[in-house]
Design a protein around this motif. Sequence first.
Motif, short mmCIF file in Angstrom:
data_model
loop_
_atom_site.label_atom_id
_atom_site.label_comp_id
_atom_site.label_asym_id
_atom_site.label_seq_id
_atom_site.Cartn_x
_atom_site.Cartn_y
_atom_site.Cartn_z
N PHE A 72 14.86 -5.20 -8.43
CA PHE A 72 15.28 -5.38 -7.86
C PHE A 72 15.39 -6.88 -7.77
N ALA A 73 13.90 -7.25 -7.76
CA ALA A 73 14.54 -8.72 -7.27
C ALA A 73 15.29 -9.84 -8.20
N PHE A 74 14.48 -9.33 -9.56
CA PHE A 74 14.44 -10.14 -11.29
C PHE A 74 16.28 -9.92 -11.09
N PHE A 75 16.73 -9.08 -10.90
CA PHE A 75 18.36 -8.68 -11.53
C PHE A 75 18.83 -8.94 -10.45
N TYR A 76 18.22 -9.27 -9.35
CA TYR A 76 19.58 -9.18 -8.24
C TYR A 76 19.76 -10.79 -8.36
N LEU A 77 18.83 -11.62 -9.10
CA LEU A 77 18.44 -13.75 -9.24
C LEU A 77 19.13 -13.89 -10.07
N LEU A 78 18.96 -13.01 -11.11
CA LEU A 78 19.41 -13.04 -12.39
C LEU A 78 21.19 -12.91 -12.82
N LEU A 79 21.68 -11.67 -12.06
CA LEU A 79 22.65 -11.66 -11.97
C LEU A 79 23.48 -12.16 -10.94
N GLN A 80 22.86 -13.09 -9.71
CA GLN A 80 23.76 -14.16 -8.83
C GLN A 80 23.65 -15.17 -10.00
N TYR A 81 23.35 -15.46 -10.20
CA TYR A 81 22.66 -17.32 -11.20
C TYR A 81 24.46 -16.70 -12.32
N LEU A 82 24.38 -15.57 -12.80
CA LEU A 82 25.43 -15.81 -14.44
C LEU A 82 26.45 -15.51 -13.93
N TRP A 83 26.93 -14.32 -12.67
CA TRP A 83 28.11 -14.13 -11.93
C TRP A 83 28.31 -14.62 -10.73
N PHE A 137 1.38 -1.07 0.27
CA PHE A 137 -0.20 0.11 0.13
C PHE A 137 0.43 1.56 -0.14
N ILE A 138 2.21 1.02 0.48
CA ILE A 138 2.85 2.59 0.73
C ILE A 138 3.67 2.66 -0.61
N LEU A 139 4.11 0.91 -0.87
CA LEU A 139 4.75 1.50 -2.62
C LEU A 139 3.82 2.14 -4.15
N VAL A 140 2.66 1.80 -3.28
CA VAL A 140 1.97 2.27 -4.67
C VAL A 140 1.10 3.66 -4.30
N ARG A 141 1.50 4.05 -3.17
CA ARG A 141 1.10 5.33 -2.63
C ARG A 141 2.00 6.31 -3.33
N VAL A 142 3.28 6.15 -3.19
CA VAL A 142 4.64 7.22 -3.83
C VAL A 142 5.53 6.08 -4.74
N ASN A 143 4.75 4.89 -5.26
CA ASN A 143 4.93 5.28 -6.88
C ASN A 143 6.42 4.31 -7.10
N ARG A 144 6.60 3.21 -5.94
CA ARG A 144 8.16 2.87 -5.65
C ARG A 144 7.96 1.58 -6.19
N TRP A 145 7.28 0.72 -6.37
CA TRP A 145 6.76 -0.81 -6.15
C TRP A 145 7.41 -1.16 -7.28
N ILE A 146 7.99 -0.68 -8.66
CA ILE A 146 8.58 -1.30 -9.27
C ILE A 146 10.12 -1.42 -9.13
N ILE A 147 11.13 -0.66 -7.96
CA ILE A 147 12.16 -0.53 -7.65
C ILE A 147 12.37 -2.10 -6.93
N PRO A 148 11.53 -3.03 -5.97
CA PRO A 148 11.54 -3.99 -5.29
C PRO A 148 11.50 -5.45 -6.38
N LEU A 149 10.51 -4.71 -6.89
CA LEU A 149 10.30 -5.96 -8.21
C LEU A 149 11.13 -6.30 -9.11
#
Length: 283
Positions: free
Chosen positions: A150-161, A136-148
């Motif tokens: 980040f989680a995608f890039f973090y998992l992908l890069l951890q696997y690749l690197w 509810f907080i992230l939608v209100r302040v328009n920051r919900w894209i960041i954790p999603l």
Amino acid sequence: QFINLLLLLLMGTWISNVYLLWSEIFFILLFTALFELFLISLFKKKPIFFPFSALITAMGVVLMMASTSWWMYMVVIALGLIQKQILQFNEQHFFNPSNFALILGLFLFYDEAHIVLGQLGDAFWLNGLLLVMAFFILVRVNRWIIPLSFAFFYLLLQYLWVVSFDPVMIMEEIYYRFYSVSFILFMVFMLTDPKTTPSKPYQQIIFSLLIALFSVALDHYNGFRVQHLFLALFLFSLFVPFVTQWNKVTPRGWLMSFLLLLIAITVIINIEMKPPYYFTMDG
């Protein structure tokens, strides 16, 4: 966010492994509130009814830092609040105060103050509650894209690197980090501070990518350490005010950014040169 962190602090104290006693936490929060009011009067800022943002900073430090000396919490929190008043560009501060305080804790008191992700445990229901509150907080302040993102890039890069280069590392060890309530807290609250993150969606995706890329690079070259996530945020939040207000940057502003970048890199190198530490969170 103040209410959410207070609830997490209460739950962590009752059911998990928060290091401080409630009397110590109360004293730290009282000091934080009084010190913030002092800074407001010192810098002649507009009076506030209650220093919610300062207490959010303090609770973030309490939940992420472990030290046997409670006065160290007050020192780093005070420095985090001071930098918010001094290190600004067009009234926008560079560093997340909680993260700044945690990094200074490592820089100044490495042998006695550490960042840990185990104080809130890994209870599935608490993770779920945290995600619901954050949504509810992230939608209100328009920051919900960041954790999603980040989680995608973090998992992908951890696997690749990391996983692909280390024969003894398996992907399940990376997934397990997401079970930690404190890891989720970092993603949904500390990583998404509206004051130190960009507002445009494409900038948020780039910001998330850079945080994930730098933290995984440190994992690859220097072994996994919890501090890498916070060091990445410390470095790249520095550029946010200039990226979001690039048309207002003066030569003096560029000089300031260069000096801050040199200081940030020096701090990161100093911390990374220290030997790693390991914690076991016993119930």
